[in-house]
Design a protein around this motif. Sequence first.
Motif, PDB file in Angstrom:
ATOM      1  N   PRO A 185     -17.286   0.104   3.870  1.00  0.00           N
ATOM      2  CA  PRO A 185     -16.094   0.884   4.240  1.00  0.00           C
ATOM      3  C   PRO A 185     -16.103   1.334   5.703  1.00  0.00           C
ATOM      4  N   GLY A 220     -13.248   0.037   8.146  1.00  0.00           N
ATOM      5  CA  GLY A 220     -12.427   1.068   8.789  1.00  0.00           C
ATOM      6  C   GLY A 220     -12.480   0.972  10.306  1.00  0.00           C
ATOM      7  N   PHE A 242      -5.300   4.780   2.052  1.00  0.00           N
ATOM      8  CA  PHE A 242      -6.707   5.158   1.912  1.00  0.00           C
ATOM      9  C   PHE A 242      -6.870   6.202   0.814  1.00  0.00           C
ATOM     10  N   GLU A 243      -6.023   7.220   0.832  1.00  0.00           N
ATOM     11  CA  GLU A 243      -6.103   8.265  -0.195  1.00  0.00           C
ATOM     12  C   GLU A 243      -5.883   7.699  -1.589  1.00  0.00           C
ATOM     13  N   ILE A 270      -6.482   4.550  -2.584  1.00  0.00           N
ATOM     14  CA  ILE A 270      -7.606   3.687  -2.940  1.00  0.00           C
ATOM     15  C   ILE A 270      -8.857   4.510  -3.250  1.00  0.00           C
ATOM     16  N   GLU A 271      -9.157   5.451  -2.394  1.00  0.00           N
ATOM     17  CA  GLU A 271     -10.376   6.236  -2.556  1.00  0.00           C
ATOM     18  C   GLU A 271     -10.234   7.330  -3.611  1.00  0.00           C
ATOM     19  N   GLY A 272      -9.003   7.798  -3.824  1.00  0.00           N
ATOM     20  CA  GLY A 272      -8.792   8.862  -4.801  1.00  0.00           C
ATOM     21  C   GLY A 272      -9.409  10.177  -4.395  1.00  0.00           C
ATOM     22  N   THR A 273      -9.575  10.374  -3.095  1.00  0.00           N
ATOM     23  CA  THR A 273     -10.144  11.625  -2.601  1.00  0.00           C
ATOM     24  C   THR A 273      -9.119  12.321  -1.734  1.00  0.00           C
ATOM     25  N   GLU A 274      -9.302  13.589  -1.614  1.00  0.00           N
ATOM     26  CA  GLU A 274      -8.452  14.372  -0.713  1.00  0.00           C
ATOM     27  C   GLU A 274      -9.355  15.114   0.244  1.00  0.00           C
TER      28      GLU A 274
END
Length: 123
Positions: free
Chosen positions: A58, A62, A105-106, A108-112
Amino acid sequence: MQIFIALCTGLLFGIGLIVSGMFNPAKVLAFLDIAGNWDPSLLGTPMLLPTANRIDQPLVLGSLTFGIGWGLAGFCPGPALVALGTGELKAFIFVGAMLAGMAVFELIEGTEFPVRPQPTAHR
């Protein structure tokens, strides 16, 4: 209209400089003194350094995406936001693509990104 946009952009930039503390030469010099007594407080929030210390897929993907976007558009995020104030069409396209990329990105990653809790009023 162009003068009004320039005035608003200049005022916003000036307020940002005041709020960040960049009007204080001692604060700026302390921020730039990375080999001595570095003071990262110019950034306004506590400095959270990453704990990861390995180069993984990643990170490489990126970095490549960022570099390709920078090379194609001629903008990186900060100057692109400034160029919005000049009405530069390429800046609007770049910032739109940047925001879309951040949203993807948010998803795909499922993170905040962490958000500071807001203080609550006591009754």
